[in-house]
Write a protein that holds these residues in place. Structure first.
Motif, PDB file in Angstrom:
ATOM      1  N   TYR A  50       0.941  -1.169   0.177  1.00 13.68           N
ATOM      2  CA  TYR A  50       0.048   0.062   0.114  1.00 13.68           C
ATOM      3  C   TYR A  50       1.143   1.270   0.158  1.00 13.68           C
ATOM      4  CZ  TYR A  50      -2.917  -3.637   2.065  1.00 13.68           C
ATOM      5  OH  TYR A  50      -3.600  -4.677   2.377  1.00 13.68           O
ATOM      6  N   LEU A  51       0.500   2.388  -0.821  1.00 14.68           N
ATOM      7  CA  LEU A  51       1.476   3.625  -0.771  1.00 14.68           C
ATOM      8  C   LEU A  51       0.225   4.508   0.063  1.00 14.68           C
ATOM      9  CD1 LEU A  51       3.564   5.364  -1.484  1.00 14.68           C
ATOM     10  CD2 LEU A  51       2.157   5.892  -3.732  1.00 14.68           C
ATOM     11  N   ASP A  52       0.938   5.129   1.287  1.00 11.60           N
ATOM     12  CA  ASP A  52      -0.073   5.932   2.092  1.00 11.60           C
ATOM     13  C   ASP A  52       0.179   7.415   1.442  1.00 11.60           C
ATOM     14  OD1 ASP A  52      -1.726   6.907   3.985  1.00 11.60           O
ATOM     15  OD2 ASP A  52      -0.252   6.844   5.567  1.00 11.60           O
ATOM     16  N   GLN A  53      -0.827   8.336   2.150  1.00 10.07           N
ATOM     17  CA  GLN A  53      -0.605   9.587   1.690  1.00 10.07           C
ATOM     18  C   GLN A  53       1.003  10.291   2.006  1.00 10.07           C
ATOM     19  OE1 GLN A  53      -3.794  11.608   3.855  1.00 10.07           O
ATOM     20  NE2 GLN A  53      -5.287  10.377   2.932  1.00 10.07           N
ATOM     21  N   ASP A  54       1.585   9.882   3.144  1.00 12.69           N
ATOM     22  CA  ASP A  54       2.946  10.128   3.445  1.00 12.69           C
ATOM     23  C   ASP A  54       3.822  10.030   2.383  1.00 12.69           C
ATOM     24  OD1 ASP A  54       3.055   7.564   4.156  1.00 12.69           O
ATOM     25  OD2 ASP A  54       3.363   8.014   6.410  1.00 12.69           O
ATOM     26  N   GLY A  55       3.638   9.023   1.490  1.00  9.01           N
ATOM     27  CA  GLY A  55       4.571   8.685   0.704  1.00  9.01           C
ATOM     28  C   GLY A  55       5.377   7.418   1.001  1.00  9.01           C
ATOM     29  N   ASP A  56       4.832   6.823   2.237  1.00 12.99           N
ATOM     30  CA  ASP A  56       5.807   5.573   2.840  1.00 12.99           C
ATOM     31  C   ASP A  56       5.023   4.193   2.116  1.00 12.99           C
ATOM     32  OD1 ASP A  56       7.618   6.827   4.090  1.00 12.99           O
ATOM     33  OD2 ASP A  56       6.313   6.857   5.875  1.00 12.99           O
ATOM     34  N   TYR A  57       5.553   3.258   1.773  1.00  9.27           N
ATOM     35  CA  TYR A  57       4.877   1.843   1.385  1.00  9.27           C
ATOM     36  C   TYR A  57       4.844   1.231   2.624  1.00  9.27           C
ATOM     37  CZ  TYR A  57       6.382   3.099  -3.442  1.00  9.27           C
ATOM     38  OH  TYR A  57       6.381   3.975  -4.527  1.00  9.27           O
ATOM     39  N   TYR A  58       3.474   0.509   2.887  1.00 11.36           N
ATOM     40  CA  TYR A  58       3.295  -0.591   4.017  1.00 11.36           C
ATOM     41  C   TYR A  58       2.852  -1.496   3.422  1.00 11.36           C
ATOM     42  CZ  TYR A  58       2.892   3.982   6.641  1.00 11.36           C
ATOM     43  OH  TYR A  58       3.317   4.892   7.378  1.00 11.36           O
TER      44      TYR A  58
END
Length: 114
Positions: A50-58
């Protein structure tokens, strides 16, 4: 004849609603991330990223919680791992043009979910 067309249209409509992946976190993945200890698990083609709004991949861990996607041994994450606002299985990302860097990282087992 008309009954068959109506039944087919209804079945197609019901199946279309099942086609997309359900996002259990509603797009806000950072709230559900819990830091983990250790090396984490190596990601494979069936893992969802997943790519969050903060630019980190989860990534989803085996216990259902979320971890951060990291690249073991230094180096940055492959570009365009997932498009913003979407979640994808890594196998579908590898099949796209430019997925070679991700495929190589998966084969070397350096993409980790920590």
């Amino acid at each position: 004849m008309n009954r068959m067309l109506i039944a087919a249209a209804l079945a197609a409509g019901l199946l279309a609603g099942c086609a997309g992946p359900r996002d259990p976190w509603g797009g806000d993945y950072a709230l559900h991330y819990r830091p983990a200890s250790g090396e984490g698990q190596a990601l494979d083609l069936n893992d969802r990223v997943y790519l969050d709004q903060d630019g980190d991949y989860y990534c989803q861990r085996a216990d259902g919680t979320l971890g951060l996607v990291t690249m073991a041994g230094g180096g940055g994450l492959p570009p365009n791992l997932v498009t913003p606002g979407r979640s994808r299985k890594l196998g579908s990302v590898v099949a796209q043009p430019g997925g070679g860097a991700i495929r190589d990282a998966i084969e070397r087992r350096v993409l980790r979910c920590v």
